[in-house]
Motif scaffolding. Sequence first.
Motif, short mmCIF file in Angstrom:
data_model
loop_
_atom_site.label_atom_id
_atom_site.label_comp_id
_atom_site.label_asym_id
_atom_site.label_seq_id
_atom_site.Cartn_x
_atom_site.Cartn_y
_atom_site.Cartn_z
N PRO A 248 17.33 7.36 -1.83
CA PRO A 248 16.95 6.15 -1.93
C PRO A 248 15.54 6.48 -2.36
N LEU A 249 14.71 5.43 -2.54
CA LEU A 249 14.10 5.18 -3.39
C LEU A 249 12.45 4.93 -2.40
N ASP A 250 11.09 5.36 -2.86
CA ASP A 250 10.51 4.87 -1.91
C ASP A 250 9.61 3.50 -2.22
N GLY A 251 8.89 3.06 -2.04
CA GLY A 251 8.59 1.40 -2.62
C GLY A 251 7.20 1.33 -2.50
N GLU A 252 6.88 0.12 -3.16
CA GLU A 252 5.71 -0.57 -3.48
C GLU A 252 5.47 -1.48 -3.79
N THR A 253 4.21 -2.07 -3.55
CA THR A 253 3.58 -3.21 -3.78
C THR A 253 3.35 -4.20 -4.23
N VAL A 254 4.65 -5.78 -4.23
CA VAL A 254 4.28 -6.22 -5.65
C VAL A 254 3.72 -7.77 -5.11
N PRO A 255 2.95 -8.60 -6.43
CA PRO A 255 2.81 -10.14 -5.42
C PRO A 255 3.93 -10.45 -5.59
N LEU A 256 4.07 -11.74 -4.47
CA LEU A 256 4.95 -12.25 -3.46
C LEU A 256 5.76 -13.11 -4.91
N ARG A 257 5.28 -13.31 -5.78
CA ARG A 257 5.58 -14.39 -7.56
C ARG A 257 6.71 -12.98 -7.65
N ALA B 46 4.84 -18.47 3.95
CA ALA B 46 5.27 -19.53 5.08
C ALA B 46 4.78 -18.12 5.96
N MET B 47 4.88 -17.24 6.39
CA MET B 47 4.55 -16.19 7.08
C MET B 47 3.10 -15.81 6.85
N GLY B 48 2.30 -15.84 5.47
CA GLY B 48 1.40 -15.52 5.07
C GLY B 48 1.19 -14.45 4.36
N HIS B 49 2.04 -13.33 3.84
CA HIS B 49 1.96 -12.75 2.87
C HIS B 49 1.57 -13.13 1.28
N GLY B 50 0.84 -12.35 0.75
CA GLY B 50 0.52 -12.85 -0.63
C GLY B 50 1.58 -11.40 -1.72
N GLN B 51 1.44 -10.58 -1.12
CA GLN B 51 2.41 -9.56 -1.13
C GLN B 51 3.07 -8.48 -0.19
N VAL B 52 4.54 -8.08 -1.16
CA VAL B 52 4.91 -7.68 -0.16
C VAL B 52 5.32 -6.51 -0.50
N ALA B 53 5.91 -5.19 0.16
CA ALA B 53 6.51 -3.90 0.15
C ALA B 53 8.17 -4.17 -0.23
N VAL B 54 8.39 -3.23 -1.84
CA VAL B 54 9.50 -3.66 -2.07
C VAL B 54 10.11 -1.71 -2.43
N ARG B 55 11.32 -1.80 -1.95
CA ARG B 55 11.41 -0.77 -2.45
C ARG B 55 11.38 -0.51 -4.59
N ARG B 56 11.05 0.96 -5.56
CA ARG B 56 10.88 0.66 -6.29
C ARG B 56 12.17 0.84 -6.63
N LYS B 57 11.90 -0.21 -7.87
CA LYS B 57 13.20 -0.50 -9.06
C LYS B 57 13.72 1.21 -9.32
#
Length: 392
Positions: A17-26, A158-169
Amino acid sequence: MISVAEAQALLLSLVKPLDGETVPLRQAVGRMLMGAVTALDPIPPFSASAMDGYAVARVDVAPGDRFTVVGESAAGHPYAGTISGDQAVRIFTGATLPNGGQRIIIQEDVVRQRDGLVIRPELGDGLHIRPAAGDMAMGDRHVSNDPLGPRDIALIAAMGHGQVAVRRKPRVAILMTGDELRPPGEPLAPGQIRASNGYGIAAELELAGADVRLLPIAQDTAESLSAALGLIGDADLLITIGGASVGDHDLVAPALTQAGMDMAFHKVAMRPGKPLMAGKLGNTAVVGLPGNPVSAMVCTTIFILPMVRKMLGQCSDIPLETRRLVAPLPPNGPRQHYMRAMLIGDDRVEVAERQDSSLLSVLTQSDALVIRPPSDGACVLDQEVSVMPLTR
Ligand SMILES: Nc1nc2c(c(=O)[nH]1)N[C@H]1C(S)=C(S)[C@@H](COP(=O)(O)OP(=O)(O)OC[C@H]3O[C@@H](n4cnc5c(N)ncnc54)[C@H](O)[C@@H]3O)O[C@H]1N2
Ligand code: MOO
């Protein structure tokens, strides 16, 4: 030659499993969450009206009761004071319930007078209040083991996050090899064919959430292959296509070995896909696919999709079904056969007449693969067989 199950296990062991990165919610749709997202505020942050009407300071209200309207609360513009007794505040859907407010009377249930209102006989019994934190409390968590969909995105917003930590592609490089290959959109010279495999495989892996690069097509020479292998950069996974078999111009295995690849296996007891190979080149997992178009696509579904899913932190199991045959089948040979087939109704399956591994049109008309174990005996009409549905 190793079995399909052995190959699957070895291939999965090449990736993690790969590490994460933070991306804009969009940009987060389709991505895998790294962990739980927590609500930064209560949702809603304040008690609010669910209807257009009047906030009053008591629950017990009867037809004929009179109230004095002392102010207004609109969405984004709360009423600053506190109400009590027979006071009412004009209020709109989504607006903050004023301090002291106990109930909303919908505007259809009142007769408005100059500075006040009288309750109509039709008064309903709803309170029409959305309590603060009625949807989520501050600190409540949202987790998902599936790619983020539109509803997840709405909730995370709605929870207030403009960006989110997701698994790197997963970064995937695809190398098509062969002197005969021309990209689609270019004319063919004698002896040439269209390079199709890389396009289909790139599409399949992109739909699964990978970041895919098609490298320039390599020629069937050690020099060209070696130059192409110099372009893989920081790919997590390299897929080569073609040149995997035993002919004089099948140079991919020697080129990979020459480049330093640690070969995990070469050749699997399956059909199509026998010349499949795999290993590790530095930090890059490598899968060498056979060139026949159906072999390449089927091996991608059976072997490479689960690797991509593992890198994304998803379940890598392939769901299988049991179905009944609509026609008998002859005995199978010594290799596990993945036969192109069509699902019929809820419980039947029809195996395609032509199974040559060059026939992309047959694969495209199929929506399943019937799995015949090595040396399986003849199958009769209505016999139950194991089936892998194909997604579009
Ligand atoms: N004597 C033997 N010959 C072959 C054997 C064998 O065991 N002994 N195995 C056969 C099997 S099984 C397969 S599968 C093929 C696979 O061979 P390669 O991986 O070396 O593939 P190529 O020879 O390069 O190509 C096969 C076929 O596919 C076409 N091709 C290649 N790349 C693409 C592409 N990107 N897009 C579309 N089509 C492609 C290529 O032109 C050939 O027609 O070997 C058998 N032979
Ligand atoms: O992979 Mo090959 O297609 O078994 O003919």
